[in-house]
Structures are given as structure tokens and as C-alpha cells.
Design a protein around this motif. Sequence first.
Motif, PDB file in Angstrom:
ATOM      1  N   SER A   1       0.826  -1.210   0.000  1.00  0.00           N
ATOM      2  CA  SER A   1       0.000   0.000   0.000  1.00  0.00           C
ATOM      3  C   SER A   1       0.859   1.259   0.000  1.00  0.00           C
ATOM      4  O   SER A   1       0.529   2.253  -0.656  1.00  0.00           O
ATOM      5  N   ASP A   2       1.958   1.223   0.749  1.00  0.00           N
ATOM      6  CA  ASP A   2       2.873   2.370   0.763  1.00  0.00           C
ATOM      7  C   ASP A   2       3.382   2.677  -0.644  1.00  0.00           C
ATOM      8  O   ASP A   2       3.453   3.834  -1.058  1.00  0.00           O
ATOM      9  N   ILE A   3       3.754   1.629  -1.358  1.00  0.00           N
ATOM     10  CA  ILE A   3       4.322   1.815  -2.698  1.00  0.00           C
ATOM     11  C   ILE A   3       3.243   2.255  -3.683  1.00  0.00           C
ATOM     12  O   ILE A   3       3.428   3.216  -4.440  1.00  0.00           O
ATOM     13  N   VAL A   4       2.115   1.566  -3.677  1.00  0.00           N
ATOM     14  CA  VAL A   4       1.090   1.766  -4.710  1.00  0.00           C
ATOM     15  C   VAL A   4       0.164   2.936  -4.403  1.00  0.00           C
ATOM     16  O   VAL A   4      -0.110   3.773  -5.262  1.00  0.00           O
ATOM     17  N   SER A   5      -0.321   2.980  -3.161  1.00  0.00           N
ATOM     18  CA  SER A   5      -1.357   3.947  -2.808  1.00  0.00           C
ATOM     19  C   SER A   5      -0.783   5.233  -2.223  1.00  0.00           C
ATOM     20  O   SER A   5      -1.206   6.332  -2.583  1.00  0.00           O
ATOM     21  N   CYS A   6       0.184   5.117  -1.317  1.00  0.00           N
ATOM     22  CA  CYS A   6       0.818   6.305  -0.727  1.00  0.00           C
ATOM     23  C   CYS A   6       1.934   6.854  -1.607  1.00  0.00           C
ATOM     24  O   CYS A   6       2.259   8.042  -1.521  1.00  0.00           O
ATOM     25  N   GLY A   7       2.521   6.007  -2.430  1.00  0.00           N
ATOM     26  CA  GLY A   7       3.660   6.409  -3.258  1.00  0.00           C
ATOM     27  C   GLY A   7       3.452   7.688  -4.054  1.00  0.00           C
ATOM     28  O   GLY A   7       4.341   8.556  -4.069  1.00  0.00           O
ATOM     29  N   PRO A   8       2.296   7.866  -4.722  1.00  0.00           N
ATOM     30  CA  PRO A   8       2.093   9.112  -5.464  1.00  0.00           C
ATOM     31  C   PRO A   8       2.216  10.363  -4.595  1.00  0.00           C
ATOM     32  O   PRO A   8       2.753  11.383  -5.036  1.00  0.00           O
ATOM     33  N   ALA A   9       1.726  10.294  -3.346  1.00  0.00           N
ATOM     34  CA  ALA A   9       1.859  11.447  -2.441  1.00  0.00           C
ATOM     35  C   ALA A   9       3.314  11.644  -2.028  1.00  0.00           C
ATOM     36  O   ALA A   9       3.814  12.780  -1.993  1.00  0.00           O
ATOM     37  N   PHE A  10       3.999  10.538  -1.709  1.00  0.00           N
ATOM     38  CA  PHE A  10       5.403  10.646  -1.301  1.00  0.00           C
ATOM     39  C   PHE A  10       6.254  11.278  -2.406  1.00  0.00           C
ATOM     40  O   PHE A  10       7.037  12.197  -2.167  1.00  0.00           O
ATOM     41  N   PHE A  11       6.084  10.769  -3.625  1.00  0.00           N
ATOM     42  CA  PHE A  11       6.952  11.237  -4.701  1.00  0.00           C
ATOM     43  C   PHE A  11       6.520  12.596  -5.256  1.00  0.00           C
ATOM     44  O   PHE A  11       7.349  13.344  -5.767  1.00  0.00           O
ATOM     45  N   SER A  12       5.246  12.946  -5.111  1.00  0.00           N
ATOM     46  CA  SER A  12       4.840  14.305  -5.492  1.00  0.00           C
ATOM     47  C   SER A  12       5.424  15.311  -4.499  1.00  0.00           C
ATOM     48  O   SER A  12       5.796  16.426  -4.879  1.00  0.00           O
ATOM     49  N   PHE A  13       5.523  14.905  -3.235  1.00  0.00           N
ATOM     50  CA  PHE A  13       6.169  15.760  -2.228  1.00  0.00           C
ATOM     51  C   PHE A  13       7.638  15.984  -2.588  1.00  0.00           C
ATOM     52  O   PHE A  13       8.133  17.119  -2.577  1.00  0.00           O
ATOM     53  N   LEU A  14       8.339  14.895  -2.918  1.00  0.00           N
ATOM     54  CA  LEU A  14       9.754  15.016  -3.289  1.00  0.00           C
ATOM     55  C   LEU A  14       9.925  15.856  -4.551  1.00  0.00           C
ATOM     56  O   LEU A  14      10.848  16.684  -4.640  1.00  0.00           O
ATOM     57  N   LEU A  15       9.035  15.660  -5.522  1.00  0.00           N
ATOM     58  CA  LEU A  15       9.129  16.418  -6.765  1.00  0.00           C
ATOM     59  C   LEU A  15       8.898  17.905  -6.505  1.00  0.00           C
ATOM     60  O   LEU A  15       9.581  18.761  -7.093  1.00  0.00           O
ATOM     61  N   GLN A  16       7.947  18.215  -5.608  1.00  0.00           N
ATOM     62  CA  GLN A  16       7.702  19.618  -5.283  1.00  0.00           C
ATOM     63  C   GLN A  16       8.918  20.244  -4.611  1.00  0.00           C
ATOM     64  O   GLN A  16       9.281  21.396  -4.903  1.00  0.00           O
ATOM     65  N   ARG A  17       9.579  19.493  -3.722  1.00  0.00           N
ATOM     66  CA  ARG A  17      10.793  20.013  -3.084  1.00  0.00           C
ATOM     67  C   ARG A  17      11.919  20.203  -4.106  1.00  0.00           C
ATOM     68  O   ARG A  17      12.710  21.152  -4.013  1.00  0.00           O
ATOM     69  N   PHE A  18      11.980  19.318  -5.091  1.00  0.00           N
ATOM     70  CA  PHE A  18      12.942  19.409  -6.195  1.00  0.00           C
ATOM     71  C   PHE A  18      12.709  20.714  -6.971  1.00  0.00           C
ATOM     72  O   PHE A  18      13.642  21.475  -7.266  1.00  0.00           O
ATOM     73  N   ILE A  19      11.438  20.992  -7.270  1.00  0.00           N
ATOM     74  CA  ILE A  19      11.060  22.207  -7.997  1.00  0.00           C
ATOM     75  C   ILE A  19      11.359  23.446  -7.157  1.00  0.00           C
ATOM     76  O   ILE A  19      11.922  24.435  -7.650  1.00  0.00           O
ATOM     77  N   ASP A  20      10.985  23.398  -5.881  1.00  0.00           N
ATOM     78  CA  ASP A  20      11.209  24.545  -4.992  1.00  0.00           C
ATOM     79  C   ASP A  20      12.684  24.912  -4.920  1.00  0.00           C
ATOM     80  O   ASP A  20      13.046  26.106  -4.932  1.00  0.00           O
ATOM     81  N   ALA A  21      13.542  23.897  -4.847  1.00  0.00           N
ATOM     82  CA  ALA A  21      14.983  24.155  -4.769  1.00  0.00           C
ATOM     83  C   ALA A  21      15.504  24.766  -6.066  1.00  0.00           C
ATOM     84  O   ALA A  21      16.356  25.669  -6.045  1.00  0.00           O
ATOM     85  N   ALA A  22      14.982  24.269  -7.197  1.00  0.00           N
ATOM     86  CA  ALA A  22      15.399  24.818  -8.493  1.00  0.00           C
ATOM     87  C   ALA A  22      15.053  26.299  -8.588  1.00  0.00           C
ATOM     88  O   ALA A  22      15.852  27.129  -9.045  1.00  0.00           O
TER      89      ALA A  22
END
Length: 274
Positions: free
Chosen positions: A166-187
Motif C-alpha cells: 500500500s505504501d508503494i502503490v497507494s501512498c507512493g504518489p503522495a510521497f513522490f509528489s512531495f519530493l518532486l515539489q521540493r525538487f522544484i522549490d529548490a530549483a
Amino acid sequence: MKIGFIGTGNMGRILIEAFIEAKVTSPSSIYITNRTIGKAKAIQEEHPNVNLCRTVEGLISEVDYLFVCVKPLDIHPLLIKLKSQLSKEQCIISITSPLSVEQIESIVPCQVARVIPSITNRALSGVSLITVGQSCTEKTQHDIEKMLQKISTPVYIQNNVTRVASDIVSCGPAFFSFLLQRFIDAAVRETEINEEQATKLASEMLIGMGNLLEKGHYTLPTLQEKVCVKGGVTGEGIKVLEREIGTLFIHLFQSTHSKYFEDIEEVKEQFHLL
């Protein structure tokens, strides 16, 4: 095949709309209800052929398959309330991970399965996780697979990997969207790129990477190898990731499992009341 949904919150609505778009069944064969009836009514206003039921009892009398999309601690009292109205030909499908199919089977006389969906199913993609109870017939199992194949890639799991899957499939989109947003914010913070452009580039990059993986051109390790030229810029970035990520994801899984086991204990207390 008539399909009911008790609960039209985030995930319930995602499933309803995905089922309609994928033509899992006709909208006129979908029945919905919600404790706050206005939420269900809002869906019917967008999809007028969907049947709005004012009561759970009214919905149950109409459907073959019943998706229960409510909070874990709301399921036990719901099952107690409804068990006398369910028949062995019907199937309850819970979408919550802390409840096992065995627990639900201990209360209701009907067939039982658990399906853990993902927000990616709204795009008719991603994975949905399936666990079926001993009560399920081959026909019911086939029907559930057929439904889910139209909106996802169904994967069967056992109870011992329910949380991590469930972490990988269901929560994963939230986890990786959070990381992607931090990636964008830093850029944006460290360079002259604006947020709109950085978001566009990062989003398209992620979609493209997904396509590469889906089409089998590369695996995750070979993607890194192909992009990471020896002595190049990417290699310097990878060094930072290796150094600073550390045990981040280990702690993530430890935290989600800790909360999961808390939820399981709360659910067990309810079922021990029997």
C-alpha cells in the motif's frame, strides 16, 4: 452487474469516476451513498444516470458488488448494522488496509474481498491490490479482476505485505509528489527559473520517465547508468543524493508501519466485542 459504493470521499469518488470512464459498467448500474448525502449528490449531478441512494439499506438491496469506502473504525459498526440484509450471492469489497478479509468474513454472510486502489487508477493506470476471502467464488474473483483490469493492473497480495504494498502503490504518489515539489522549490530558489516553468519541466520529465519504464526501454538502474556520464553533472548530483538521503526511506516505512499496527490494534478491539 450492479455496483454500489458506500462512501464518496476522495477514494470512493476516484473509483466511481474511473469506473464510469472505463465503462466497467453502465452509470445506471452504479449506486452511491454517503453519510453526508450532499457529497454523493454532487457526483450524481455530474453523472445523472448514477443512482443516488438516501440510505445504505436501500443501496444494498440493489447491488451485487458493494465497495465500502469509509474509515477503518466505521466499518465494524456498519457491518453489524447491515449483516442481516446481505446474501451469500453478494460481495463486500473493503478498500481499507487495516481490516483483513478474515475479520470481515467473521461478521457477514456474503462474499468478501479487499481492494486497495491508488489515485493513479483515476487515469486508468497504476496498480490495484487484491486480497480475496475464502468465501469468494471463482466467478466473483473473475468479476473483480475484470473490473480492476479496466482501470489498473491488478496484483494479488497476502496480508504480510499489505502495508508495504500500500505504501508503494497507494501512498507512493503522495510521497513522490512531495519530493518532486521540493525538487522544484529548490530549483526556483537556487536559480533564475520560475516556478511555472520548473513545474512544467519536472512534470514532463516524470511522465517521460514513466513511459520509458512502461515500454521496457530501461530499468531503474539502467536509467541511472545511461544518464549518469562518468565525471559529468548528473554524477555530482547522485553523490549528493547518496550522501543526504541516507536512511530516509527506511524511516518512512518504519513510520507508516507503526501507524498501521496502531490502526490494526484499534480495529481488533472492535472485533473482540463479538
